[in-house]
Structures are given as structure tokens and as C-alpha cells.
Design an enzyme around this catalytic site. Sequence first.
Site, mmCIF file in Angstrom:
data_model
loop_
_atom_site.group_PDB
_atom_site.id
_atom_site.type_symbol
_atom_site.label_atom_id
_atom_site.label_comp_id
_atom_site.label_asym_id
_atom_site.label_seq_id
_atom_site.Cartn_x
_atom_site.Cartn_y
_atom_site.Cartn_z
ATOM 1 N N ASP A 47 -55.627 -13.439 12.666
ATOM 2 C CA ASP A 47 -55.736 -11.985 12.646
ATOM 3 C C ASP A 47 -54.620 -11.412 13.521
ATOM 4 O O ASP A 47 -54.607 -11.613 14.728
ATOM 5 C CB ASP A 47 -57.105 -11.570 13.191
ATOM 6 C CG ASP A 47 -57.246 -10.063 13.233
ATOM 7 O OD1 ASP A 47 -57.497 -9.465 12.175
ATOM 8 O OD2 ASP A 47 -57.059 -9.469 14.329
ATOM 9 N N TYR A 52 -49.628 -5.566 17.601
ATOM 10 C CA TYR A 52 -49.743 -6.678 18.564
ATOM 11 C C TYR A 52 -48.390 -7.300 18.898
ATOM 12 O O TYR A 52 -48.264 -7.966 19.924
ATOM 13 C CB TYR A 52 -50.630 -7.808 18.014
ATOM 14 C CG TYR A 52 -52.052 -7.463 17.676
ATOM 15 C CD1 TYR A 52 -52.654 -6.286 18.109
ATOM 16 C CD2 TYR A 52 -52.827 -8.355 16.930
ATOM 17 C CE1 TYR A 52 -53.967 -5.995 17.771
ATOM 18 C CE2 TYR A 52 -54.138 -8.077 16.600
ATOM 19 C CZ TYR A 52 -54.698 -6.892 17.021
ATOM 20 O OH TYR A 52 -55.997 -6.627 16.689
ATOM 21 N N LYS A 77 -52.539 -5.508 10.164
ATOM 22 C CA LYS A 77 -53.032 -4.120 10.178
ATOM 23 C C LYS A 77 -51.857 -3.166 10.341
ATOM 24 O O LYS A 77 -50.885 -3.501 11.020
ATOM 25 C CB LYS A 77 -53.991 -3.903 11.361
ATOM 26 C CG LYS A 77 -54.999 -5.007 11.537
ATOM 27 C CD LYS A 77 -55.977 -4.727 12.667
ATOM 28 C CE LYS A 77 -56.762 -5.972 12.990
ATOM 29 N NZ LYS A 77 -56.035 -6.964 13.794
ATOM 30 N N HIS A 110 -55.617 0.138 10.989
ATOM 31 C CA HIS A 110 -56.036 -0.286 12.335
ATOM 32 C C HIS A 110 -57.051 0.656 12.990
ATOM 33 O O HIS A 110 -58.034 0.213 13.586
ATOM 34 C CB HIS A 110 -54.785 -0.423 13.220
ATOM 35 C CG HIS A 110 -54.927 -1.428 14.314
ATOM 36 N ND1 HIS A 110 -53.914 -2.271 14.693
ATOM 37 C CD2 HIS A 110 -55.971 -1.744 15.119
ATOM 38 C CE1 HIS A 110 -54.326 -3.054 15.677
ATOM 39 N NE2 HIS A 110 -55.573 -2.748 15.953
#
Length: 284
Positions: A47, A52, A77, A110
Site C-alpha cells: 500500500d 508517501y 492513492k 486519499h
Amino acid sequence: MNSIHDCYTLSNGVRIPSVGFGTYKAADGKSIEILKIAIETGYRYFDTASFYGTETFVRDAIKDSGIRREDFFIASKLWKDEMGYENVKQAFARTLENLGTNYLDLYLIHWPLPAPDYEDWKTLNTETWRALEELYEEGKIRAIGLSNFLPHHIENIVKSCKVKPMVNQLEFHPGYTQEAAVRYCQERGILVQAWSPIGRGRVLADAMMLEMAEKYQVSTAQICLRYALQRGIVPLPKSSTAERMRQNQDIFAFELSQEDMYRIDTMPQTGWSGEHPDRERMKF
Ligand code: A2P
């Protein structure tokens, strides 16, 4: 479910592993190593998210593993500043490039609002979703979904969509179980996933959780992950050590009693991140 490789079937028939590996804050110098270890210990579902900064680490670790792309389940996302029809198309192309792949297994919005005071979030969300639907229909994404969406945000999408969301990823752990949102999704065939499934460690010191760990002869982290599993929720634990990565997969050889499930369901709020899509972040 008997292992992290056993799968749930999403509403469109796509199969998704029962446990994934979370990559948030794996973005320091060691993260490729961490992801390589995660693959070695058995994780195949990763994930990530454009926010990120870990997409390229996932790409490199997968490439180094020599394991086929189609043996992995890769979810990413689109971030708050990538919402909107045109932006999504560009964001998706960047994400594919970063991940070194020509398709995603799962792509999520997100957060429902770019900021708590964003007025026309309803239109922004439906436009964003329309782009996801197109990418899905073109076969570039195997499943599409949401993250941090509450029932009122999901209703807005569902009212006008062609393709229903298949997944909603929420903060979920003992002490923060978002019952209304989980119930809403599960009643409608939307698979719930748990980010921060062990409460980023804060839940681990809770006296009742420690008592249960002792009773079942496992760690408190394993109690948290088993709890998600028994709720039919996909936990996405992250860890930087091989030992904990393995421990977090070892949640299939014990079962929490109904009484203990109820005790966790109803424990006081513990370890909430402070994030809520409609509010400014709470600091603790
Ligand atoms: P570490 O990297 O040292 O293992 P969450 O996914 O709920 O946000 O929690 C992530 C945090 O929990 C990480 O800081 C990780 O630290 C820690 N963690 C992960 N697995 C375990 C475990 N089995 N026991 C204790 N702490 C864990």
C-alpha cells in the site's frame, strides 16, 4: 482466512490479499531495504501513495526481487492536490511511472477534502471519481476506491457514479474503530481496510490489550491485527524489522473470543491520530 495470501473478493470480482504492507514513513534512506525485507518475509500486497514518496522504493524492491509483477498487489492513492478530472489523469501517469508498471491493482482517492474549509468538495469528488472510472474502464486499474471517506462523502459519489467504490481505507485500530463508517461500507459491499492497524504503537501499552496478549500468548500488535481480521477488515501494518514483519503475518493460529471482540469494540478512544477529513488536525 488462513494466511496473508488468502484473499477477499471485491464487488467487481478482483481478489485482494487479507493483509497488506503499509509503506507510509518508510521514506528514509533505508526504505528500499525495508521493502526488500518485506518481500522476503512474504508480503505481496503493498500500500503506497503519491504523498508517501515511497512509490519508487516499491518499484525498485519489486524489480530486485525477480518476482513477477502480476504476483504482487499494488495499491496507490492520489493526493489532495491531485484531485479533479485532468489532475487525476496526470497524477495516475506519474504514479505508474514511479511504480514502473503499466497498471495498478487498486487506486484510491486519499482524502475527500483538500482542506476542511473547501466548499465545493462534492463536485471535486465526483469529477475525481469520473477520472478513476475512466481509467478503470480502460483496464488500467483493476479496482478503484476511497480512503478516509465517511458515509456522507461516499453517498455523494454513489449518487452519481457509474462504478461503485470497491474499497474504503480508514484509520482503524482498537481504540478508534469508526463504527458508523465501517458499518456503512460493510453493509454496501465496500471492503474496509485499516491504516495504522496497531495505532502506531500507542495502543500497545493499553492495560486491556496487554491482558489479552498474555491470555492468547501473542503480542499486543497481533491482537490488534487479529481484531481487524475478525472484523473482515484488511490491516496494512508497517514495520522496519524482519522479526515484526513476520510476527504481523502470524495472526491465523488463534482466535479472539466473541467476548473479547466486544471488549475491544467498546474500549475508550485510544491512539487516535487526530485526523478527521472534515476538521483541522487535532494535536495530542
Ligand atoms: P517498527 O518499525 O520499529 O516495527 P501502524 O502501522 O499502526 O501505524 O504502526 C506502525 C508502528 O508500529 C511502527 O512504528 C512499528 O515500529 C510498530 N510496529 C509494527 N509492528 C509491530 C509489532 N509487531 N510490535 C510492536 N511494534 C510494532
